[in-house]
Design an enzyme around this catalytic site. Structure first.
Site, PDB file in Angstrom:
ATOM      1  N   GLY A  40      43.783 -18.636   2.781  1.00  0.00           N
ATOM      2  CA  GLY A  40      44.298 -18.375   4.126  1.00  0.00           C
ATOM      3  C   GLY A  40      43.489 -19.016   5.246  1.00  0.00           C
ATOM      4  O   GLY A  40      44.058 -19.533   6.209  1.00  0.00           O
TER       5      GLY A  40
ATOM      6  N   SER B 101      30.288 -45.245  -8.423  1.00  0.00           N
ATOM      7  CA  SER B 101      29.750 -46.447  -9.091  1.00  0.00           C
ATOM      8  C   SER B 101      30.401 -46.643 -10.461  1.00  0.00           C
ATOM      9  O   SER B 101      30.935 -45.687 -11.045  1.00  0.00           O
ATOM     10  CB  SER B 101      28.242 -46.271  -9.273  1.00  0.00           C
ATOM     11  OG  SER B 101      27.996 -45.136 -10.097  1.00  0.00           O
TER      12      SER B 101
ATOM     13  N   ASP C 221      47.161  -7.521  -3.185  1.00  0.00           N
ATOM     14  CA  ASP C 221      48.206  -7.236  -4.184  1.00  0.00           C
ATOM     15  C   ASP C 221      48.145  -5.798  -4.688  1.00  0.00           C
ATOM     16  O   ASP C 221      49.172  -5.139  -4.821  1.00  0.00           O
ATOM     17  CB  ASP C 221      48.066  -8.212  -5.370  1.00  0.00           C
ATOM     18  CG  ASP C 221      48.414  -9.633  -4.952  1.00  0.00           C
ATOM     19  OD1 ASP C 221      49.497  -9.831  -4.382  1.00  0.00           O
ATOM     20  OD2 ASP C 221      47.590 -10.529  -5.170  1.00  0.00           O
ATOM     21  N   GLU C 222      46.929  -5.319  -4.957  1.00  0.00           N
ATOM     22  CA  GLU C 222      46.800  -3.985  -5.555  1.00  0.00           C
ATOM     23  C   GLU C 222      47.152  -2.869  -4.572  1.00  0.00           C
ATOM     24  O   GLU C 222      47.472  -1.757  -4.981  1.00  0.00           O
ATOM     25  CB  GLU C 222      45.384  -3.781  -6.127  1.00  0.00           C
ATOM     26  CG  GLU C 222      44.240  -3.751  -5.111  1.00  0.00           C
ATOM     27  CD  GLU C 222      43.685  -5.115  -4.740  1.00  0.00           C
ATOM     28  OE1 GLU C 222      44.425  -6.115  -4.852  1.00  0.00           O
ATOM     29  OE2 GLU C 222      42.507  -5.169  -4.321  1.00  0.00           O
TER      30      GLU C 222
ATOM     31  N   GLU D 136      23.351 -31.754  -6.238  1.00  0.00           N
ATOM     32  CA  GLU D 136      24.051 -32.515  -7.263  1.00  0.00           C
ATOM     33  C   GLU D 136      25.281 -31.775  -7.803  1.00  0.00           C
ATOM     34  O   GLU D 136      26.343 -32.360  -7.942  1.00  0.00           O
ATOM     35  CB  GLU D 136      23.083 -32.820  -8.425  1.00  0.00           C
ATOM     36  CG  GLU D 136      23.648 -33.764  -9.449  1.00  0.00           C
ATOM     37  CD  GLU D 136      24.106 -35.093  -8.848  1.00  0.00           C
ATOM     38  OE1 GLU D 136      23.366 -35.658  -8.026  1.00  0.00           O
ATOM     39  OE2 GLU D 136      25.205 -35.559  -9.198  1.00  0.00           O
TER      40      GLU D 136
ATOM     41  N   ARG E 131      46.986  -0.593   9.514  1.00  0.00           N
ATOM     42  CA  ARG E 131      46.825   0.860   9.396  1.00  0.00           C
ATOM     43  C   ARG E 131      46.089   1.364  10.648  1.00  0.00           C
ATOM     44  O   ARG E 131      45.346   0.596  11.288  1.00  0.00           O
ATOM     45  CB  ARG E 131      46.071   1.236   8.129  1.00  0.00           C
ATOM     46  CG  ARG E 131      44.844   0.387   7.856  1.00  0.00           C
ATOM     47  CD  ARG E 131      44.308   0.648   6.461  1.00  0.00           C
ATOM     48  NE  ARG E 131      43.351  -0.391   6.089  1.00  0.00           N
ATOM     49  CZ  ARG E 131      42.840  -0.523   4.881  1.00  0.00           C
ATOM     50  NH1 ARG E 131      43.194   0.314   3.932  1.00  0.00           N
ATOM     51  NH2 ARG E 131      41.979  -1.480   4.610  1.00  0.00           N
TER      52      ARG E 131
ATOM     53  N   GLY F 116      44.330 -10.198   7.053  1.00  0.00           N
ATOM     54  CA  GLY F 116      43.184 -10.736   6.317  1.00  0.00           C
ATOM     55  C   GLY F 116      43.329 -12.236   6.175  1.00  0.00           C
ATOM     56  O   GLY F 116      43.752 -12.922   7.114  1.00  0.00           O
ATOM     57  N   SER F 117      42.973 -12.735   4.994  1.00  0.00           N
ATOM     58  CA  SER F 117      42.964 -14.173   4.759  1.00  0.00           C
ATOM     59  C   SER F 117      44.340 -14.798   5.046  1.00  0.00           C
ATOM     60  O   SER F 117      44.488 -15.660   5.907  1.00  0.00           O
ATOM     61  CB  SER F 117      42.515 -14.434   3.309  1.00  0.00           C
ATOM     62  OG  SER F 117      42.444 -15.798   3.058  1.00  0.00           O
TER      63      SER F 117
ATOM     64  N   HIS G 150      52.774 -14.036  -2.882  1.00  0.00           N
ATOM     65  CA  HIS G 150      52.420 -14.149  -4.307  1.00  0.00           C
ATOM     66  C   HIS G 150      53.438 -13.280  -5.043  1.00  0.00           C
ATOM     67  O   HIS G 150      53.808 -12.209  -4.558  1.00  0.00           O
ATOM     68  CB  HIS G 150      50.984 -13.629  -4.497  1.00  0.00           C
ATOM     69  CG  HIS G 150      50.448 -13.742  -5.889  1.00  0.00           C
ATOM     70  ND1 HIS G 150      50.794 -14.739  -6.771  1.00  0.00           N
ATOM     71  CD2 HIS G 150      49.535 -12.965  -6.555  1.00  0.00           C
ATOM     72  CE1 HIS G 150      50.126 -14.573  -7.910  1.00  0.00           C
ATOM     73  NE2 HIS G 150      49.368 -13.503  -7.796  1.00  0.00           N
TER      74      HIS G 150
HETATM   75  N1  LIG Z   1      43.688 -15.042  -0.051  1.00  0.00           N
HETATM   76  C1  LIG Z   1      44.466 -16.122  -0.123  1.00  0.00           C
HETATM   77  O1  LIG Z   1      44.122 -17.177   0.396  1.00  0.00           O
HETATM   78  C2  LIG Z   1      45.784 -16.080  -0.796  1.00  0.00           C
HETATM   79  C3  LIG Z   1      46.451 -14.888  -0.965  1.00  0.00           C
HETATM   80  N2  LIG Z   1      47.748 -14.891  -1.417  1.00  0.00           N
HETATM   81  C4  LIG Z   1      48.452 -13.626  -1.474  1.00  0.00           C
HETATM   82  O2  LIG Z   1      48.552 -13.103  -0.159  1.00  0.00           O
HETATM   83  C5  LIG Z   1      48.531 -11.667  -0.187  1.00  0.00           C
HETATM   84  C6  LIG Z   1      47.408 -11.166   0.708  1.00  0.00           C
HETATM   85  O3  LIG Z   1      46.178 -11.550   0.151  1.00  0.00           O
HETATM   86  P1  LIG Z   1      44.872 -11.730   1.054  1.00  0.00           P
HETATM   87  O4  LIG Z   1      45.225 -12.459   2.299  1.00  0.00           O
HETATM   88  O5  LIG Z   1      43.825 -12.273   0.160  1.00  0.00           O
HETATM   89  O6  LIG Z   1      44.554 -10.217   1.394  1.00  0.00           O
HETATM   90  P2  LIG Z   1      43.291  -9.622   2.181  1.00  0.00           P
HETATM   91  O7  LIG Z   1      42.436  -8.887   1.218  1.00  0.00           O
HETATM   92  O8  LIG Z   1      42.631 -10.675   3.004  1.00  0.00           O
HETATM   93  O9  LIG Z   1      44.057  -8.560   3.122  1.00  0.00           O
HETATM   94  C7  LIG Z   1      43.359  -7.782   3.973  1.00  0.00           C
HETATM   95  C8  LIG Z   1      44.299  -7.186   4.998  1.00  0.00           C
HETATM   96  O10 LIG Z   1      45.140  -6.231   4.368  1.00  0.00           O
HETATM   97  C9  LIG Z   1      44.939  -4.976   5.028  1.00  0.00           C
HETATM   98  N3  LIG Z   1      45.036  -3.866   4.082  1.00  0.00           N
HETATM   99  C10 LIG Z   1      44.307  -3.674   2.971  1.00  0.00           C
HETATM  100  N4  LIG Z   1      44.652  -2.525   2.371  1.00  0.00           N
HETATM  101  C11 LIG Z   1      45.611  -1.980   3.128  1.00  0.00           C
HETATM  102  C12 LIG Z   1      46.350  -0.771   3.047  1.00  0.00           C
HETATM  103  N5  LIG Z   1      46.206   0.064   2.025  1.00  0.00           N
HETATM  104  N6  LIG Z   1      47.237  -0.521   4.041  1.00  0.00           N
HETATM  105  C13 LIG Z   1      47.412  -1.372   5.062  1.00  0.00           C
HETATM  106  N7  LIG Z   1      46.746  -2.538   5.182  1.00  0.00           N
HETATM  107  C14 LIG Z   1      45.855  -2.818   4.236  1.00  0.00           C
HETATM  108  C15 LIG Z   1      43.550  -5.041   5.614  1.00  0.00           C
HETATM  109  O11 LIG Z   1      43.489  -4.107   6.626  1.00  0.00           O
HETATM  110  P3  LIG Z   1      42.145  -3.812   7.488  1.00  0.00           P
HETATM  111  O12 LIG Z   1      42.070  -4.985   8.403  1.00  0.00           O
HETATM  112  O13 LIG Z   1      42.464  -2.541   8.158  1.00  0.00           O
HETATM  113  O14 LIG Z   1      41.046  -3.744   6.476  1.00  0.00           O
HETATM  114  C16 LIG Z   1      43.498  -6.487   6.076  1.00  0.00           C
HETATM  115  O15 LIG Z   1      44.109  -6.651   7.335  1.00  0.00           O
HETATM  116  C17 LIG Z   1      48.369 -11.304  -1.651  1.00  0.00           C
HETATM  117  O16 LIG Z   1      49.665 -11.130  -2.181  1.00  0.00           O
HETATM  118  C18 LIG Z   1      47.720 -12.549  -2.264  1.00  0.00           C
HETATM  119  O17 LIG Z   1      47.925 -12.723  -3.642  1.00  0.00           O
HETATM  120  C19 LIG Z   1      48.437 -16.040  -1.675  1.00  0.00           C
HETATM  121  C20 LIG Z   1      47.818 -17.258  -1.524  1.00  0.00           C
HETATM  122  C21 LIG Z   1      46.425 -17.363  -1.202  1.00  0.00           C
HETATM  123 MG   LIG Z   2      46.345 -16.321  -6.135  1.00  0.00          MG
END
Ligand SMILES: NC(=O)C1=CN([C@@H]2O[C@H](COP(=O)(O)OP(=O)(O)OC[C@H]3O[C@@H](n4cnc5c(N)ncnc54)[C@H](OP(=O)(O)O)[C@@H]3O)[C@@H](O)[C@H]2O)C=CC1
Ligand SMILES: [Mg+2]
Ligand SMILES: CC(=O)[C@](C)(O)C(=O)O
Ligand SMILES: [Mg+2]
Length: 319
Positions: free
Chosen positions: A126, A243, A75-76, A218, A40, A18-19, A100
């Protein structure tokens, strides 16, 4: 400064695409590292990651035999993912990474004692971690070590941070400090604070009868231009560029908007983070099917500010 060489010859796994996942994986891949993305079965990101040139495997397979495993799922989702796919597949002496401190600090994951545990937390979203890296620069990262059985986990953490952030700067922290400051910053300042500030400014002008398009430029669009100057050169340089009229208004009015009460509210927010109240409520929300968040998402996506924004962005970015 610890260089990325500590990662050379090691098998690196990034769980999630993801991000943060795509940014860590692709930045390290671009630097010549051996990166596998763990996803997954049936993941919508599988094809995307493969098209981007990284190896992909299901989480358990990607973790098996890896030297470093960075967990970048939400995280969750991490505690269940750790217990079901990661824990039994991690090799002894591997390095387990987080971006994190949430799950370690609030004790939602207790890693096996025979693995090293570290954190590299980029101080940026990200997609910007990737975009700024592609532009030849980097986003600074915080680094921390939670468990160090191999006695070189700090080197691994710094190497990872230097790779992902292109060596622009690594600051040592702890899981506790990163967790509490990151949650505070995103809620009070960066995300909650900024969006509500822009929204309140926009609403004030629109309710007073001004053109919403003018109000949008604005109170929302120009925010980035002002903040870019702070980002690149600091408060003084920003105030030098605006300014004298704006600078006088800045000193006089800022404190009428962000008042002693706002600061007291910030202290309350910080307390709730420190005593785990925010974390508990967030987890309950996720277990409750994101009911509150989905309601908020729907309300915001239907809002005037978003409607006007999409029109204004078309105007600005289609040129
Ligand atoms: N977002 C950010 O910019 C920042 C995030 N963090 C930390 O980075 C970590 C990741 O956050 P973030 O990048 O936002 O996460 P995302 O929500 O972007 O992560 C999504 C990814 O996780 C996969 N995923 C979700 N659920 C599951 C699961 N149950 N099993 C396997 N894969 C799964 C998704 O899979 P699929 O592709 O199959 O859907 C996808 O590839 C966290 O700890 C966050 O706090 C830290 C700094 C900044
Ligand atoms: Mg954060
Ligand atoms: C992008 C970032 O640094 C945040 C706001 O802390 C997050 O996405 O968790
Ligand atoms: Mg952050």
């Amino acid at each position: 400064m610890e260089e990325i060489k500590f990662l050379e010859g090691k098998r690196l796994t990034v769980v999630g695409y993801g991000s943060q996942g795509h940014a860590h994986a692709l930045n390290l891949h671009d630097l010549g590292m051996d990166v596998t993305v763990g996803l997954r079965q049936g993941s919508k990101s599988w094809e995307k990651a493969e098209n981007d040139g990284v190896k992909v495997a299901v989480v358990g397979e990607a973790v098996k035999g890896a030297d470093v495993v960075m967990i970048l799922a939400p995280d969750e989702a991490q505690p269940e993912l750790y217990r079901s796919e990661i824990e039994e597949n991690l090799k002894s002496g591997a390095y387990l990474g987080f971006a994190h401190g949430f799950n370690i600090h609030y004790e939602r994951i207790t890693p096996r004692e025979d693995v090293n545990v570290f954190m590299v937390a980029p101080k940026g979203p990200g997609h910007m971690v990737r975009e700024i890296f592609e532009g030849g620069h980097g986003v600074p990262c915080l680094a921390a070590v939670h468990n160090d059985i191999s006695e070189d986990t700090r080197d691994i953490a710094h190497a990872w941070a230097n790779g992902v952030g292109r060596r622009v700067g690594v600051i040592e922290t702890t899981f506790k400090e990163e967790t509490e400051t990151d949650l505070f910053g995103e809620q009070a300042v960066l995300c909650g604070g900024v969006t509500e500030l822009m929204q309140a400014g926009f609403d004030t002008l629109v309710e007073a009868g001004y053109n919403p398009e003018v109000a949008y430029f604005e109170c929302v669009h120009e925010m980035k231009l002002i903040i870019d100057m702070v980002y690149e050169k600091g408060f003084a340089a920003m105030r030098d560029s605006i300014s004298n009229t704006a600078e006088y208004g800045d000193y006089i009015t800022g404190k009428k908007i962000i008042t002693k009460e706002s600061k007291e509210a910030m202290k309350g927010v910080l307390k709730d983070i420190q005593r785990g109240k925010f974390a508990k409520e967030f987890i309950e929300e996720t277990e409750n099917g994101y009911k509150f968040m989905n309601k908020e998402r729907a309300e915001y996506s239907d809002s005037k500010i978003e409607e006007v924004g999409s029109k204004m962005r078309k105007m600005v970015f289609s040129k």
